[in-house]
Motif scaffolding. Structure first.
Motif, PDB file in Angstrom:
ATOM      1  N   ARG A  24       3.696   1.926  -6.490  1.00 29.50           N
ATOM      2  CA  ARG A  24       2.926   1.544  -5.239  1.00 29.50           C
ATOM      3  C   ARG A  24       3.188   0.119  -5.106  1.00 29.50           C
ATOM      4  O   ARG A  24       2.902  -0.466  -6.146  1.00 29.50           O
ATOM      5  CB  ARG A  24       1.532   1.790  -5.036  1.00 29.50           C
ATOM      6  CG  ARG A  24       0.923   1.442  -3.877  1.00 29.50           C
ATOM      7  CD  ARG A  24      -0.637   2.192  -3.924  1.00 29.50           C
ATOM      8  NE  ARG A  24      -0.822   3.394  -4.100  1.00 29.50           N
ATOM      9  CZ  ARG A  24      -0.608   4.476  -3.142  1.00 29.50           C
ATOM     10  NH1 ARG A  24      -0.470   4.247  -2.008  1.00 29.50           N
ATOM     11  NH2 ARG A  24      -0.523   5.792  -3.574  1.00 29.50           N
ATOM     12  N   VAL A  25       3.531  -0.447  -3.856  1.00 26.88           N
ATOM     13  CA  VAL A  25       3.850  -1.964  -3.745  1.00 26.88           C
ATOM     14  C   VAL A  25       2.136  -2.469  -3.377  1.00 26.88           C
ATOM     15  O   VAL A  25       1.623  -1.913  -2.438  1.00 26.88           O
ATOM     16  CB  VAL A  25       4.692  -2.211  -2.499  1.00 26.88           C
ATOM     17  CG1 VAL A  25       4.765  -3.599  -2.208  1.00 26.88           C
ATOM     18  CG2 VAL A  25       6.037  -1.623  -3.000  1.00 26.88           C
ATOM     19  N   LEU A  26       1.872  -3.330  -4.187  1.00 28.96           N
ATOM     20  CA  LEU A  26       0.657  -4.075  -3.956  1.00 28.96           C
ATOM     21  C   LEU A  26       0.484  -5.131  -2.743  1.00 28.96           C
ATOM     22  O   LEU A  26      -0.409  -5.037  -1.855  1.00 28.96           O
ATOM     23  CB  LEU A  26      -0.095  -4.664  -5.116  1.00 28.96           C
ATOM     24  CG  LEU A  26      -0.093  -3.622  -6.521  1.00 28.96           C
ATOM     25  CD1 LEU A  26      -0.543  -4.170  -7.691  1.00 28.96           C
ATOM     26  CD2 LEU A  26      -0.849  -2.552  -6.046  1.00 28.96           C
ATOM     27  N   GLU A  27       1.419  -5.962  -2.848  1.00 26.05           N
ATOM     28  CA  GLU A  27       1.747  -7.220  -1.840  1.00 26.05           C
ATOM     29  C   GLU A  27       2.846  -8.028  -2.003  1.00 26.05           C
ATOM     30  O   GLU A  27       3.598  -7.885  -3.042  1.00 26.05           O
ATOM     31  CB  GLU A  27       0.497  -7.939  -1.809  1.00 26.05           C
ATOM     32  CG  GLU A  27       0.377  -8.630  -3.356  1.00 26.05           C
ATOM     33  CD  GLU A  27      -0.713  -9.499  -3.465  1.00 26.05           C
ATOM     34  OE1 GLU A  27      -1.458 -10.194  -2.416  1.00 26.05           O
ATOM     35  OE2 GLU A  27      -1.098 -10.056  -4.788  1.00 26.05           O
ATOM     36  N   GLY A  49       0.956  -1.201  -0.161  1.00 27.45           N
ATOM     37  CA  GLY A  49      -0.090  -0.048   0.133  1.00 27.45           C
ATOM     38  C   GLY A  49       0.844   1.256   0.121  1.00 27.45           C
ATOM     39  O   GLY A  49       0.356   2.413  -0.113  1.00 27.45           O
ATOM     40  N   GLN A  50       2.043   1.185   0.023  1.00 28.48           N
ATOM     41  CA  GLN A  50       3.113   2.577   0.172  1.00 28.48           C
ATOM     42  C   GLN A  50       3.749   2.542  -1.260  1.00 28.48           C
ATOM     43  O   GLN A  50       3.876   1.602  -1.824  1.00 28.48           O
ATOM     44  CB  GLN A  50       4.318   2.071   1.192  1.00 28.48           C
ATOM     45  CG  GLN A  50       3.580   1.779   2.588  1.00 28.48           C
ATOM     46  CD  GLN A  50       2.922   3.066   3.325  1.00 28.48           C
ATOM     47  OE1 GLN A  50       3.615   4.065   3.279  1.00 28.48           O
ATOM     48  NE2 GLN A  50       1.819   2.835   3.488  1.00 28.48           N
ATOM     49  N   VAL A  51       4.042   3.829  -1.369  1.00 28.84           N
ATOM     50  CA  VAL A  51       4.974   4.154  -2.694  1.00 28.84           C
ATOM     51  C   VAL A  51       6.216   4.164  -2.463  1.00 28.84           C
ATOM     52  O   VAL A  51       6.813   4.641  -1.392  1.00 28.84           O
ATOM     53  CB  VAL A  51       4.268   5.815  -3.050  1.00 28.84           C
ATOM     54  CG1 VAL A  51       5.254   5.980  -4.207  1.00 28.84           C
ATOM     55  CG2 VAL A  51       2.982   5.767  -3.451  1.00 28.84           C
ATOM     56  N   LEU A  52       6.978   3.543  -3.285  1.00 26.55           N
ATOM     57  CA  LEU A  52       8.420   3.469  -3.201  1.00 26.55           C
ATOM     58  C   LEU A  52       9.116   4.805  -3.362  1.00 26.55           C
ATOM     59  O   LEU A  52       9.031   5.388  -4.322  1.00 26.55           O
ATOM     60  CB  LEU A  52       9.056   2.241  -4.087  1.00 26.55           C
ATOM     61  CG  LEU A  52       8.680   0.953  -3.874  1.00 26.55           C
ATOM     62  CD1 LEU A  52       8.975  -0.001  -5.023  1.00 26.55           C
ATOM     63  CD2 LEU A  52       9.440   0.165  -2.768  1.00 26.55           C
ATOM     64  N   LEU A  58       7.751 -13.097  -3.801  1.00 29.77           N
ATOM     65  CA  LEU A  58       6.963 -12.334  -5.191  1.00 29.77           C
ATOM     66  C   LEU A  58       6.527 -11.067  -4.413  1.00 29.77           C
ATOM     67  O   LEU A  58       5.540 -10.857  -3.575  1.00 29.77           O
ATOM     68  CB  LEU A  58       5.741 -13.070  -5.815  1.00 29.77           C
ATOM     69  CG  LEU A  58       6.354 -14.476  -6.427  1.00 29.77           C
ATOM     70  CD1 LEU A  58       4.973 -15.138  -6.641  1.00 29.77           C
ATOM     71  CD2 LEU A  58       7.115 -14.320  -7.453  1.00 29.77           C
ATOM     72  N   THR A  59       7.114  -9.901  -4.645  1.00 31.23           N
ATOM     73  CA  THR A  59       6.734  -8.588  -4.357  1.00 31.23           C
ATOM     74  C   THR A  59       6.178  -7.967  -5.550  1.00 31.23           C
ATOM     75  O   THR A  59       6.818  -7.516  -6.572  1.00 31.23           O
ATOM     76  CB  THR A  59       7.925  -7.920  -3.899  1.00 31.23           C
ATOM     77  OG1 THR A  59       8.724  -8.512  -2.871  1.00 31.23           O
ATOM     78  CG2 THR A  59       7.643  -6.451  -3.364  1.00 31.23           C
ATOM     79  N   ARG A  60       4.736  -7.694  -5.573  1.00 35.03           N
ATOM     80  CA  ARG A  60       4.031  -7.142  -6.625  1.00 35.03           C
ATOM     81  C   ARG A  60       3.849  -5.649  -6.684  1.00 35.03           C
ATOM     82  O   ARG A  60       3.332  -5.107  -5.551  1.00 35.03           O
ATOM     83  CB  ARG A  60       2.686  -8.005  -6.811  1.00 35.03           C
ATOM     84  CG  ARG A  60       2.930  -9.297  -7.203  1.00 35.03           C
ATOM     85  CD  ARG A  60       1.334 -10.158  -6.876  1.00 35.03           C
ATOM     86  NE  ARG A  60       1.852 -11.558  -7.089  1.00 35.03           N
ATOM     87  CZ  ARG A  60       0.946 -12.494  -6.631  1.00 35.03           C
ATOM     88  NH1 ARG A  60      -0.016 -12.289  -5.732  1.00 35.03           N
ATOM     89  NH2 ARG A  60       1.283 -13.923  -6.779  1.00 35.03           N
ATOM     90  N   LEU A  61       4.308  -5.049  -7.857  1.00 34.63           N
ATOM     91  CA  LEU A  61       3.852  -3.610  -7.916  1.00 34.63           C
ATOM     92  C   LEU A  61       2.923  -3.248  -8.737  1.00 34.63           C
ATOM     93  O   LEU A  61       2.551  -4.080  -9.671  1.00 34.63           O
ATOM     94  CB  LEU A  61       5.313  -2.747  -8.415  1.00 34.63           C
ATOM     95  CG  LEU A  61       6.715  -3.539  -7.655  1.00 34.63           C
ATOM     96  CD1 LEU A  61       7.851  -2.779  -8.234  1.00 34.63           C
ATOM     97  CD2 LEU A  61       6.506  -3.033  -6.243  1.00 34.63           C
TER      98      LEU A  61
END
Length: 279
Positions: A42-45, A20-23, A54-57
């Motif tokens: 933004r990071v989704l999860e 939920g945060q913006v990188l 898996l870090t989804r953007l």
């Protein structure tokens, strides 16, 4: 190599800090992706898949990482000093206003389209800690090669995803067979698979890979890393050898009294130790 429960906790920490945060900071310190522009997304999860992360953007991009033997994701609060190792070992940095995730010694750092995730993890079997967990399918895959040694089959992530060497050894002990026992000789493969799920699920929010139910240091495992020490159940000295083939061979531990089945020939107890059985 980290077990599936360790990767589950790492994903949970990443998700808590990043989702939920913006990188505000995004660095991938590997040649293939050193120029990737991820800041501002933004990071989704962050989700685990077996031993993969898996870090989804937003925008349909996924950062795929794998810890293997020495990798680690560490999370630090704003202004907190990074303490996971030398800066030269950092392979990825993902920072937000909430905190920063730093990937140390990551052997796999890969950007791919989220739609292409199956290319990285599609070969995996049912995930012991995932929404796709299917015990019947896990049993089917294990029994597809009945002559294969049990520990080797459990470590094959194509059969069921998430088991590392700790659980492979402990599951053999709990099944009462040596790590070299052919899968096809198991009396109750469905019970073994159920026990595997129970163990990882019980440990997904705590460290130590506890299999005995005893959280005290030195009492957490039945046989793993206990070579030359008495079996907690019968008192016989735990033996050790290697299973698998180089360079993928790993240490095996077993109690010659509690576990039936084949084992390598030769001396397996530390020099000077004497086998003891409690009847």
């Amino acid at each position: 190599m980290p077990e599936g429960d360790s990767v589950y906790r790492a994903a949970a920490r990443l998700h808590e800090t990043l989702a939920g945060q913006v990188l505000t900071t995004a660095e991938l310190r590997v040649p293939a992706h050193a120029t990737a522009a991820l800041a501002g997304r933004r990071v989704l999860e962050a989700v685990p898949r077996g031993k993969h992360l898996l870090t989804r953007l937003e925008g349909g991009t996924t950062l795929h990482t794998h810890l293997r033997m020495d990798g680690r994701w560490a999370v630090f609060g704003p202004g907190e000093r990074w303490t996971g190792g030398p800066h030269a070992q950092i392979r990825a940095v993902l920072g937000t206003e909430r905190g920063t995730a730093v990937g140390y010694r990551l052997p796999v750092v890969e950007l791919l389209r989220t739609a292409d995730e199956p290319r990285a993890v599609g070969h995996l079997g049912p995930d012991l800690l995932g929404p796709d967990w299917d015990p019947a399918e896990a049993v089917r895959r294990l029994l597809a090669h009945p002559a294969r040694p049990l520990a080797e089959a459990l470590l094959d992530q194509r059969n069921l995803a998430g088991i590392g060497n700790v659980y492979a050894n402990e599951l053999c002990y709990l099944a009462g067979v040596t790590p070299w026992t052919p899968v096809g000789e198991l009396a109750s493969p469905d019970r073994l698979v159920t026990r595997a799920h129970q163990l990882l699920d019980a440990n997904r929010l705590r460290s130590g890979h506890i299999t005995t139910g005893d959280t005290r240091r030195g009492h957490q495992h039945w046989v793993y890393d206990r070579a030359g020490r008495p079996c907690p159940r019968c008192g016989t000295l735990v033996l050790t050898a290697h299973h698998g083939t180089p360079p993928q061979d790993r240490p095996a531990y077993w109690c010659p009294y509690c576990q039936r089945g084949p084992a390598p020939a030769g001396r397996h107890a530390p020099l000077g130790s004497r086998a003891r059985r409690a009847y």
